[in-house]
Design a protein around this motif. Structure first.
Motif, short mmCIF file in Angstrom:
data_model
loop_
_atom_site.label_atom_id
_atom_site.label_comp_id
_atom_site.label_asym_id
_atom_site.label_seq_id
_atom_site.Cartn_x
_atom_site.Cartn_y
_atom_site.Cartn_z
N ASN A 36 50.28 40.72 49.92
CA ASN A 36 49.00 41.38 49.66
C ASN A 36 48.25 40.56 48.61
O ASN A 36 48.62 40.55 47.43
N MET A 37 47.21 39.85 49.03
CA MET A 37 46.51 38.93 48.14
C MET A 37 45.76 39.64 47.02
O MET A 37 45.69 39.14 45.90
N ASP A 38 45.19 40.80 47.33
CA ASP A 38 44.47 41.53 46.28
C ASP A 38 45.43 41.95 45.18
O ASP A 38 45.13 41.86 43.98
N GLU A 39 46.59 42.44 45.58
CA GLU A 39 47.60 42.87 44.62
C GLU A 39 48.05 41.67 43.78
O GLU A 39 48.24 41.78 42.57
N LEU A 40 48.21 40.52 44.43
CA LEU A 40 48.64 39.33 43.72
C LEU A 40 47.59 38.92 42.69
O LEU A 40 47.89 38.61 41.55
N GLN A 41 46.32 38.93 43.10
CA GLN A 41 45.26 38.54 42.18
C GLN A 41 45.19 39.49 41.00
O GLN A 41 44.99 39.08 39.85
N ALA A 42 45.35 40.78 41.27
CA ALA A 42 45.34 41.76 40.18
C ALA A 42 46.48 41.47 39.20
O ALA A 42 46.32 41.58 37.98
N PHE A 43 47.64 41.07 39.74
CA PHE A 43 48.77 40.74 38.88
C PHE A 43 48.46 39.52 38.03
O PHE A 43 48.71 39.49 36.82
N LEU A 44 47.87 38.49 38.66
CA LEU A 44 47.53 37.27 37.92
C LEU A 44 46.48 37.55 36.85
O LEU A 44 46.50 36.95 35.78
N ASN A 45 45.56 38.47 37.15
CA ASN A 45 44.50 38.77 36.18
C ASN A 45 45.06 39.37 34.90
O ASN A 45 44.46 39.25 33.84
N ARG A 46 46.22 40.00 35.00
CA ARG A 46 46.82 40.59 33.78
C ARG A 46 47.18 39.49 32.80
O ARG A 46 47.27 39.72 31.59
N ARG A 47 47.39 38.29 33.29
CA ARG A 47 47.82 37.19 32.46
C ARG A 47 46.65 36.38 31.88
O ARG A 47 46.77 35.79 30.82
N ALA A 48 45.56 36.36 32.60
CA ALA A 48 44.51 35.41 32.26
C ALA A 48 43.82 35.75 30.94
O ALA A 48 43.53 36.90 30.66
N PRO A 49 43.52 34.73 30.14
CA PRO A 49 42.80 34.95 28.90
C PRO A 49 41.32 35.19 29.18
O PRO A 49 40.85 34.95 30.29
N GLY A 50 40.65 35.66 28.15
CA GLY A 50 39.22 35.85 28.30
C GLY A 50 38.86 37.12 29.04
O GLY A 50 37.72 37.35 29.39
N GLN A 51 39.87 37.93 29.32
CA GLN A 51 39.59 39.18 30.03
C GLN A 51 39.23 40.28 29.05
O GLN A 51 38.50 41.21 29.37
#
Lengths: 362, 362, 362, 362
Positions: A36-51
């Motif tokens: 599930n690509m959306d789920e994966l992106q949401a998971f990656l977004n938890r890591r990204a700085p600047g959020q």
């Protein structure tokens, strides 16, 4: 040779912070697993700085491009490769690294190890940025484990000595972890954010501790000796920058417990075998016993601080004062929470794939 | 598949506690390395039970027979194999393990993992006895490291909360560790022995903590990510039974330090690059920085205690009371000190062999 | 580092020809697999010299002692270790090897590789004797494969240019291979024995070729690229001394075939998918297609011959004449037949364990 | 799990023929090795189709993009990753592969292995296209070996039974191989091209054989048993599609030689130790003896031919006639010559990195 992990699966991570791209290959994954690509992106977004306001404004784009291994939403059996192109850098921030190593970073050790040829910009291959491809692989493994009923979740245990509640070792409440700030107790979270803000304003940094739980692991996962759950999780988690301690279950507290206090007695509960306590953190002899697996990870404060520090000039072999410029995270612990989950997911999924036992004595 | 460790060398450990023999093979060792058998036996004797009054009277004979790999006191380049025949057992002590798992042991997890076919007697392949072949391999690696000027030493940090002094992180005083009881402060040692004796008389057990130091490691040893010194040492040390925590340098204390407190600033000392403090425990980015490497290992209290405990009958799926009979160590920490040294030696020597860097930028 | 083989299982072989013992460890084998010791011994006896008049009178005792991994006739999940003690040697036969390497043996290459420290007696770790522990591991794997309906059998294809019939590639007649002398056509066997006897009387040696077949392998076994059946079988078979060629299916004949001749067309037979021909030797893309797997192995004539040969003195760096004394096999091909089966069994069983695919598209 | 190769270095290949990109990661390479991009591109161009009239007009762009691992023309010690984006495909050529497997291809075996989820277009991960990333890695290793004085070269030995001269086993004349068509004897080359043209016009294909030589390898490279030069080269070469045989030195001819004919006697030549003949192909006991290493690779005719063939419908489980459309190579042997060199270079460079021997007996 060691940006590679796994026995049944093979994870390979590449990239330098200021290179063209970072990425990963994941070999040995069975075909037919949905992604599930959306789920994966949401998971990656938890890591990204600047959020969020509590991390660095340096914005990383953690949007991976999959080059192979997936077809129409499923794994196709061939190696999975994904890349993230680097596009938001300020290499001017990192001048002089080759000669004056920053305290607490890998500048000095990598400079010597690689004979002066390392790509030092942004920390090169040792940058925290390389946790992004780890999260791609781990995000995928998390999904595949969830399809088997195995769930992994982590939260911030402490920042700068300020503590959250711990997970209930008998039934970790993964769903109670805050989405915005990964803690169980929102008030503790506010205190932590205040500590981080204070550190930022002082140009300093703070460390912390992350607790991670794995629920639903069947009994019998893990290999003896050097292939046990603790060995594998520790091996991969220590690949995350800034980790300086990993403990399981009661962890270092076992050193002051007696056997009668520490042993988890067996009980029957709803027709299943469980233990009355869970000091073992779900692991005996490196193998899962069906109770929740729990472990804690200590992360040192980020080494990049504004204060003047003492370094040396490698060419002059003499002391130098050094001031690290640029935009830096005063605390990476909140962003590291999904990274710890990712690491655990990869280690556990690898062990699941390694489990070849089929015979049962009648 | 995982009683195997190493990338350049390959260590393979076999044997069950009550099987014919236990042993190890060590492949990938260069030829021409001298081996001192008396020194090796002295090292193994530090581990064996029945040597002192503070451990179990069950006497194990840790005298290995070398089957291959050595010739006239030197390694010959072929795989090294050594066995220790089991001859002092009391299998009657271990009846009923297959059906009623002992709390804290691997009985239950191994029973399920191996479908009922595991050799459970004496803990089988999960017994602490399997640390003997680990010590053979580690004892050899220790000698070869010493020939390179790299020394490894450990001592008991705590037993049951009762503490020894810590090593000086800037210059660990390995030679000050007691020969008879491995502590720096003999008085602390006496308190610890008293705690152990008390536990024995209560039919209970106590845990503890071991601190280990590596001196003389050149700069640049270790591989990135999952092949760093922490990853490798943790992977192998978690293969020692009863280990529940491994931390490096300041370890879990980093969670409450600021960056300005934690960063080790660089200094010049006698023309060499050193750090003013050593919170990093000699490791940055998984790679040695030339300072002493320091790590601590938490060991849980031995699970075999006399007190009645609660277990279950796997066949009846119902609760059972269980009393473990037999002669058991109330504390394995003193005996585990050489085991931790052995594990570290194997991991470090493997990394030394993996170090292929030769080019240096002019 | 490379007397180790396998991905899911780990086979490790140790020992030198004149050392205390030779043996093997086999890690990663599931528990609960039955082991028939009589059958294993019968398999090992096929390899041992001194059994028949057509091999060397030097009698090796190939009776292994199992040290671990088995319990009451079943694998117990822990690593399996077995040793064979060396007791029938004539080290006087091998004087002078260190300085004057025998042509065709590994004396020179091992002497240089190991810096003069190798155990050269009897060929050391490079001796054909080391195929005995390979046969222990392979004999076990053969039994476990047979329990799955997968059978492996080999025969002598040629000795000194004198040919047996080939297996029927569509249905290899494994059961027709002679028990006493492993050929399909007894008359060809008699010619071969005559060639061997002639070579013996001339103090010379002859080489030959072995053909091996694997029947009953399900479709889909093998991994892409470097983990395919050909890659794995070739890797392990080239670990048998004297092997100089390995080919699959039509082998080197494919070089003079057209695509229309070489392609195996698909057919239906009794409701199953088969191919009309089997030039592929049962393998496409490194993966089994359900047809018999066939491969041939070329073995050079044993290098130990009586005739005077030219060597050099490594110390003097000058030519020397050399005469190899002692009792030597004029042809090792008949004894190598079970060794080839053993090697194939290990490679195939490893691939079976690696097969993690479970999902099937509906 | 097995698109990964190497012990000291780790090569990982990913990609499907019609996926977004194909590529490779190469981990474990020391820092400071120079890389000549023009030379690398020239090497890759030798492989690419559409360069000459004797191969398929389907033009592949073999221009890699390096994402990591290189800096200013040198390796930087971090993993090297390179990708080649796919941009010239005609997926319409490959309809129906999922249900009607093409004879001689991996369609059927991959379809079953991957439970119907494989990416079959263009052969997926089993396509000859995946030899491009192998050539990137091998092209780099070739350069690094050349800097050590080790040279690798190959030529076409036969096409469709039509033969070139063989290399002189005592001094292979690598520089004499034609640049345009890789043969030693241009006339033989013309005959081969005629055979290829004839096959093309008939809509058929032809196979052939490649001979490869390695010059300048120092004595002592290679590991015992399963890590010998033959084992490693065979393992990687069998990862090249269409390979059905690999032999070393005299290869399958050894089967009809006597020991006195086959043994290479030692001689002194210009103060160096050499052999008078080179039937061993430069390898004894899996280890280099200083003579040129020679091996031959048999490649089957490309399976894609125009003629109608018999297949089956996997869904209907019934016979089907099948005609493969599209543009196909009638012979891949000329293009495979650099691929064989690449594979050998990777295997040899890996063994060079693994060579840890330093002690020499005085």
């Amino acid at each position: 040779m060691s940006s590679t992990f796994g026995e049944s699966l093979k994870l390979s991570i590449f990239g330098q912070s200021h290179g063209a791209a970072i990425g990963m290959t994941l070999d040995g994954i069975p075909a037919g697993l949905p992604v599930n690509m959306d789920e994966l992106q949401a998971f990656l977004n938890r890591r990204a700085p600047g959020q969020n306001h509590w991390s660095t404004p340096r914005k990383e784009d953690d949007r991976p491009e999959f080059l192979s291994g997936l077809l129409d939403g499923y794994t196709c059996g061939a190696p999975i490769a994904a890349v993230i192109y680097n596009n938001n850098t300020r290499s001017g921030d990192y001048a002089n690294l080759a000669d004056c190593p920053r305290p607490g970073h890998a500048d000095y050790t990598a400079q010597v190890k690689y004979g002066g040829f390392q790509d030092a910009a942004g920390g090169g291959h040792f940058s925290g940025r390389l946790t992004a491809p780890l999260c791609i692989a781990g995000g995928l493994c998390k999904q595949w484990l969830e399809q088997m009923g195995i769930r992994i979740g982590a939260h911030i245990d402490t920042i700068d000595g300020c503590s959250d509640n711990l997970f209930d070792p008998m039934a970790p409440q993964l769903e109670a972890v805050g989405q915005d700030f990964p803690v169980l107790d929102a008030q503790a979270g506010e205190k932590m954010k205040a500590r981080i803000a204070a550190a930022r304003s002082q140009g300093d940094s703070v460390g912390g501790c992350i607790e991670c739980a794995i629920i639903g692991l069947p009994v019998g996962i893990g290999e003896p000796m050097f292939g046990g759950i603790e060995s594998r999780i520790a091996q991969i988690v220590y690949g995350i920058p800034a980790v300086k301690g990993v403990e399981f279950g009661a962890g270092f507290h076992v050193a002051s417990m007696t056997g009668s206090e520490n042993n988890d007695n067996y009980t029957m509960a709803e027709g299943k075998i469980r233990t009355a306590t869970n000091n073992a953190g779900g692991i005996l002899g490196g193998i899962s016993n069906g109770m929740p697996v729990l472990f804690r990870v200590a992360m040192k404060p980020t080494p990049s601080i504004s204060a003047a520090q003492q370094s040396v000039s490698l060419s002059a072999m003499a002391s130098r004062e050094l001031a690290v410029k640029g935009r830096h995270d005063p605390c990476i612990v909140p962003r590291a929470v999904p990274v710890v989950e990712a690491a655990a997911a990869i280690a556990i999924y690898d062990l699941i794939l390694s489990n070849t036992q089929t015979s049962r004595r009648k």
